[in-house]
Design a protein around this motif. Structure first.
Motif, PDB file in Angstrom:
ATOM      1  N   VAL A  63       0.836  -1.202   0.000  1.00 50.55           N
ATOM      2  CA  VAL A  63       0.000   0.000   0.000  1.00 50.55           C
ATOM      3  C   VAL A  63       0.872   1.254   0.000  1.00 50.55           C
ATOM      4  O   VAL A  63       0.513   2.268  -0.624  1.00 50.55           O
ATOM      5  N   ALA A  64       2.025   1.199   0.666  1.00 49.69           N
ATOM      6  CA  ALA A  64       2.927   2.356   0.657  1.00 49.69           C
ATOM      7  C   ALA A  64       3.462   2.604  -0.747  1.00 49.69           C
ATOM      8  O   ALA A  64       3.537   3.760  -1.206  1.00 49.69           O
ATOM      9  N   PHE A  65       3.827   1.529  -1.443  1.00 48.84           N
ATOM     10  CA  PHE A  65       4.353   1.680  -2.798  1.00 48.84           C
ATOM     11  C   PHE A  65       3.297   2.267  -3.732  1.00 48.84           C
ATOM     12  O   PHE A  65       3.581   3.178  -4.515  1.00 48.84           O
ATOM     13  N   ILE A  66       2.070   1.742  -3.660  1.00 48.26           N
ATOM     14  CA  ILE A  66       0.998   2.243  -4.528  1.00 48.26           C
ATOM     15  C   ILE A  66       0.720   3.717  -4.237  1.00 48.26           C
ATOM     16  O   ILE A  66       0.590   4.534  -5.156  1.00 48.26           O
ATOM     17  N   ALA A  67       0.635   4.067  -2.950  1.00 43.01           N
ATOM     18  CA  ALA A  67       0.365   5.458  -2.582  1.00 43.01           C
ATOM     19  C   ALA A  67       1.497   6.373  -3.020  1.00 43.01           C
ATOM     20  O   ALA A  67       1.264   7.486  -3.525  1.00 43.01           O
ATOM     21  N   LEU A  68       2.731   5.917  -2.829  1.00 41.72           N
ATOM     22  CA  LEU A  68       3.882   6.724  -3.241  1.00 41.72           C
ATOM     23  C   LEU A  68       3.911   6.896  -4.750  1.00 41.72           C
ATOM     24  O   LEU A  68       4.208   7.992  -5.255  1.00 41.72           O
ATOM     25  N   TRP A  69       3.573   5.847  -5.485  1.00 39.49           N
ATOM     26  CA  TRP A  69       3.550   5.932  -6.952  1.00 39.49           C
ATOM     27  C   TRP A  69       2.476   6.915  -7.414  1.00 39.49           C
ATOM     28  O   TRP A  69       2.735   7.755  -8.292  1.00 39.49           O
ATOM     29  N   LEU A  70       1.282   6.834  -6.835  1.00 36.85           N
ATOM     30  CA  LEU A  70       0.204   7.747  -7.221  1.00 36.85           C
ATOM     31  C   LEU A  70       0.571   9.194  -6.892  1.00 36.85           C
ATOM     32  O   LEU A  70       0.365  10.096  -7.720  1.00 36.85           O
ATOM     33  N   GLU A  71       1.103   9.410  -5.708  1.00 38.40           N
ATOM     34  CA  GLU A  71       1.509  10.764  -5.325  1.00 38.40           C
ATOM     35  C   GLU A  71       2.616  11.267  -6.245  1.00 38.40           C
ATOM     36  O   GLU A  71       2.603  12.427  -6.692  1.00 38.40           O
ATOM     37  N   GLY A  72       3.550  10.383  -6.574  1.00 36.67           N
ATOM     38  CA  GLY A  72       4.645  10.764  -7.460  1.00 36.67           C
ATOM     39  C   GLY A  72       4.175  11.102  -8.859  1.00 36.67           C
ATOM     40  O   GLY A  72       4.696  12.020  -9.506  1.00 36.67           O
ATOM     41  N   GLN A  73       3.171  10.378  -9.354  1.00 38.31           N
ATOM     42  CA  GLN A  73       2.631  10.664 -10.680  1.00 38.31           C
ATOM     43  C   GLN A  73       2.011  12.052 -10.736  1.00 38.31           C
ATOM     44  O   GLN A  73       2.157  12.772 -11.727  1.00 38.31           O
ATOM     45  N   LEU A 165      -5.378  11.558   8.920  1.00 35.72           N
ATOM     46  CA  LEU A 165      -4.911  12.915   8.608  1.00 35.72           C
ATOM     47  C   LEU A 165      -3.587  13.225   9.297  1.00 35.72           C
ATOM     48  O   LEU A 165      -2.729  13.921   8.731  1.00 35.72           O
ATOM     49  N   PHE A 166      -3.418  12.733  10.512  1.00 34.03           N
ATOM     50  CA  PHE A 166      -2.150  12.936  11.222  1.00 34.03           C
ATOM     51  C   PHE A 166      -0.996  12.318  10.431  1.00 34.03           C
ATOM     52  O   PHE A 166       0.041  12.963  10.201  1.00 34.03           O
ATOM     53  N   TRP A 167      -1.174  11.066  10.002  1.00 35.29           N
ATOM     54  CA  TRP A 167      -0.085  10.413   9.278  1.00 35.29           C
ATOM     55  C   TRP A 167       0.076  10.961   7.876  1.00 35.29           C
ATOM     56  O   TRP A 167       1.187  10.929   7.320  1.00 35.29           O
ATOM     57  N   GLY A 172       2.656  12.183   4.105  1.00 38.15           N
ATOM     58  CA  GLY A 172       1.951  12.244   2.838  1.00 38.15           C
ATOM     59  C   GLY A 172       1.007  11.074   2.621  1.00 38.15           C
ATOM     60  O   GLY A 172       0.613  10.369   3.559  1.00 38.15           O
ATOM     61  N   LEU A 173       0.644  10.830   1.383  1.00 39.94           N
ATOM     62  CA  LEU A 173      -0.307   9.773   1.058  1.00 39.94           C
ATOM     63  C   LEU A 173       0.154   8.386   1.533  1.00 39.94           C
ATOM     64  O   LEU A 173      -0.663   7.614   2.048  1.00 39.94           O
ATOM     65  N   PRO A 174       1.447   8.045   1.429  1.00 40.98           N
ATOM     66  CA  PRO A 174       1.874   6.742   1.969  1.00 40.98           C
ATOM     67  C   PRO A 174       1.633   6.619   3.472  1.00 40.98           C
ATOM     68  O   PRO A 174       1.276   5.538   3.954  1.00 40.98           O
ATOM     69  N   GLY A 175       1.799   7.704   4.216  1.00 39.50           N
ATOM     70  CA  GLY A 175       1.564   7.646   5.657  1.00 39.50           C
ATOM     71  C   GLY A 175       0.119   7.339   5.978  1.00 39.50           C
ATOM     72  O   GLY A 175      -0.176   6.486   6.836  1.00 39.50           O
ATOM     73  N   ALA A 176      -0.807   8.002   5.291  1.00 35.07           N
ATOM     74  CA  ALA A 176      -2.227   7.744   5.517  1.00 35.07           C
ATOM     75  C   ALA A 176      -2.594   6.331   5.094  1.00 35.07           C
ATOM     76  O   ALA A 176      -3.390   5.653   5.768  1.00 35.07           O
ATOM     77  N   ALA A 182      -2.972  -0.591   8.643  1.00 36.32           N
ATOM     78  CA  ALA A 182      -2.746  -1.082  10.002  1.00 36.32           C
ATOM     79  C   ALA A 182      -4.046  -1.162  10.782  1.00 36.32           C
ATOM     80  O   ALA A 182      -4.303  -2.140  11.499  1.00 36.32           O
ATOM     81  N   ASN A 183      -4.896  -0.154  10.644  1.00 36.06           N
ATOM     82  CA  ASN A 183      -6.165  -0.139  11.360  1.00 36.06           C
ATOM     83  C   ASN A 183      -7.106  -1.227  10.844  1.00 36.06           C
ATOM     84  O   ASN A 183      -7.815  -1.876  11.627  1.00 36.06           O
ATOM     85  N   THR A 184      -7.106  -1.447   9.531  1.00 36.32           N
ATOM     86  CA  THR A 184      -7.935  -2.496   8.951  1.00 36.32           C
ATOM     87  C   THR A 184      -7.447  -3.869   9.387  1.00 36.32           C
ATOM     88  O   THR A 184      -8.252  -4.759   9.715  1.00 36.32           O
ATOM     89  N   ALA A 185      -6.134  -4.059   9.424  1.00 33.86           N
ATOM     90  CA  ALA A 185      -5.574  -5.339   9.864  1.00 33.86           C
ATOM     91  C   ALA A 185      -5.931  -5.612  11.319  1.00 33.86           C
ATOM     92  O   ALA A 185      -6.277  -6.741  11.685  1.00 33.86           O
ATOM     93  N   ASP A 186      -5.863  -4.592  12.153  1.00 35.93           N
ATOM     94  CA  ASP A 186      -6.231  -4.777  13.562  1.00 35.93           C
ATOM     95  C   ASP A 186      -7.714  -5.130  13.682  1.00 35.93           C
ATOM     96  O   ASP A 186      -8.089  -5.999  14.479  1.00 35.93           O
ATOM     97  N   ALA A 187      -8.559  -4.470  12.888  1.00 39.48           N
ATOM     98  CA  ALA A 187      -9.997  -4.741  12.944  1.00 39.48           C
ATOM     99  C   ALA A 187     -10.322  -6.164  12.495  1.00 39.48           C
ATOM    100  O   ALA A 187     -11.304  -6.754  12.972  1.00 39.48           O
ATOM    101  N   MET A 188      -9.507  -6.731  11.614  1.00 41.89           N
ATOM    102  CA  MET A 188      -9.781  -8.069  11.102  1.00 41.89           C
ATOM    103  C   MET A 188      -9.035  -9.164  11.870  1.00 41.89           C
ATOM    104  O   MET A 188      -9.540 -10.287  12.007  1.00 41.89           O
ATOM    105  N   TRP A 189      -7.857  -8.852  12.380  1.00 46.47           N
ATOM    106  CA  TRP A 189      -7.003  -9.876  12.978  1.00 46.47           C
ATOM    107  C   TRP A 189      -6.776  -9.699  14.476  1.00 46.47           C
ATOM    108  O   TRP A 189      -6.411 -10.655  15.156  1.00 46.47           O
TER     109      TRP A 189
END
Length: 302
Positions: A63-73, A165-167, A172-176, A182-189
Motif C-alpha cells: 500500500v505504501a508503494f501504490i500510494a507513493l507511486w500515485l503521489e509521485g505521478q 490525517l495525522f499520518w 503524505g499519502l503513503p503515511g495515511a 494497520a487499522n484495517t488489519a487490527d480490525a480483522m485480525w
C-alpha cells in the motif's frame, strides 16, 4: 510546495460528502480483501505470529508503494512548484486520493442511523448497531445501544479521521495509506481468540500508530485533565479509551461495555438527544483537527 499537503488535506475534508468509490476500487476494501486471503489461525503460535507479521509487512509495503507511486505521478505530471494553478490542481488530485482513506461523513451518518432505528424499535436499533461494532448486540438495552453508538463515534473519530490525517501530515499519502492498512488489519485480525497469535503484530502496530492521534483526538474533544487520564486507562485498549473517555466527560455521560469497563461512572445515562450532541462535538473536533494538522503539514515542509 510547502502548501501542497495542507491544501490536499483540506480538499479531502471538503469533498468528504462525496460518494465513496465503488467497492471494487475502494482502497480500504482492497486492503480487507488482501488480509482475508491469509488463513493463519491453524498454525502453531510462534509460526502464526511470524506469518502474521510477514503478511502485515508485505501488505504495508504494497500500500505504501501504490500510494507513493500515485503521489509521485501527480507531482511528476503537474510539477506544482511551477505555478499556483498547477499547485491547486495537484492539491485537488492528492486530496481526492486521500479522501477514501478517511470517512467522517459516513461515520456520522452510521452513528445517527442507530438513533433513527431505535425510534422504530429496540430490535431495529440493535440490528443497526451490529453493523458498527463487533460485540453481541442482541441483549443490549436501549441505553446500552446508545452508549455503544456514542463510543463507536468517538473511537472511530480517531481511527477514521484524525489518525489518517495525522499520518498524512507526517508522511503524505503513503503515511495515511499505511495507517489505514494497520487499522484495517487490527480490525480483522487483532482479537483475543483463535486469531490472537496471527494478529498480534497487527494489533501492536495499530497501537503504536494510533498512540499520538488517539490522545490528540481526546484533546480535540475536551480539555486535558487528570480525570481524563484516569478514565482513559479503564479500557483494555491503550488508545480507544482516550476519545471515548473524552466524549463521556464532555457530555457528562456514563459510557461502558457490559462486563468490561465503565467510563465516567457518575455521569448520566445517554438520552435520545445525546447522539446528536456527540455528533456536533465530533464535527467541531474534525474542523479543529483538520486546521491543526494542515498547519502541522505546512510547518514540517517549510
Amino acid at each position: 510546495m510547502s502548501l501542497l499537503l495542507p491544501l490536499a488535506l483540506l480538499v479531502a475534508l471538503l469533498v468528504d460528502r462525496l460518494r465513496e468509490p465503488p467497492s471494487w476500487m475502494h482502497p480500504v476494501v482492497g486492503m480487507g480483501r488482501y488480509l482475508g486471503w491469509f488463513k493463519l489461525t491453524r498454525l502453531p503460535a510462534p509460526l502464526a505470529f511470524v506469518a502474521g507479521a510477514l503478511a502485515w509487512l508485505l501488505g504495508a509495503a504494497l500500500v505504501a508503494f501504490i500510494a507513493l507511486w500515485l503521489e509521485g505521478q501527480v507531482l511528476l505530471r503537474l510539477e506544482p512548484w511551477l505555478s499556483p494553478w498547477r499547485l491547486a490542481a495537484a492539491a485537488v488530485l492528492i486530496g481526492l486520493l486521500l479522501k477514501p482513506l478517511l470517512a467522517w461523513s459516513m461515520l456520522a451518518d452510521e452513528a445517527m442511523a442507530v438513533e433513527t432505528a431505535l425510534r422504530e424499535s429496540l430490535d431495529a436499533g440493535r440490528a443497526r448497531l451490529s453493523r458498527l461494532v463487533s460485540r453481541d448486540t442482541s441483549q443490549l438495552s436501549a441505553t446500552e445501544v446508545r452508549e455503544a453508538a456514542i463510543e463507536t463515534l468517538a473511537e472511530n473519530l480517531n481511527d477514521s479521521v484524525i489518525a489518517p490525517l495525522f499520518w498524512f501530515a507526517i508522511a503524505g499519502l503513503p503515511g495515511a495509506a499505511i495507517y489505514r492498512f494497520a487499522n484495517t488489519a487490527d480490525a480483522m485480525w487483532g482479537y483475543r481468540d483463535e486469531r490472537e497469535w496471527s494478529g498480534k503484530w497487527a494489533a501492536r502496530a495499530d497501537d503504536a500508530l494510533s498512540w499520538i492521534p488517539a490522545r490528540l483526538t481526546a484533546l480535540l474533544i475536551t480539555w486535558p485533565t487528570l480525570r481524563l487520564w484516569h478514565e482513559a486507562r479503564r479500557t483494555p485498549s491503550p488508545n480507544s479509551g482516550w476519545p471515548m473517555a473524552a466524549m463521556a466527560l464532555r457530555l457528562g455521560l456514563r459510557l461502558g461495555k457490559p462486563g468490561v469497563y465503565v467510563l465516567h461512572a457518575d455521569g448520566r445515562q445517554p438520552s435520545p438527544d445525546d447522539l446528536h450532541a456527540a455528533r456536533a462535538v465530533a464535527r467541531h473536533a474534525v474542523v479543529a483537527g483538520g486546521a491543526l494538522l494542515a498547519l502541522l503539514a505546512y510547518m514540517l515542509r517549510t
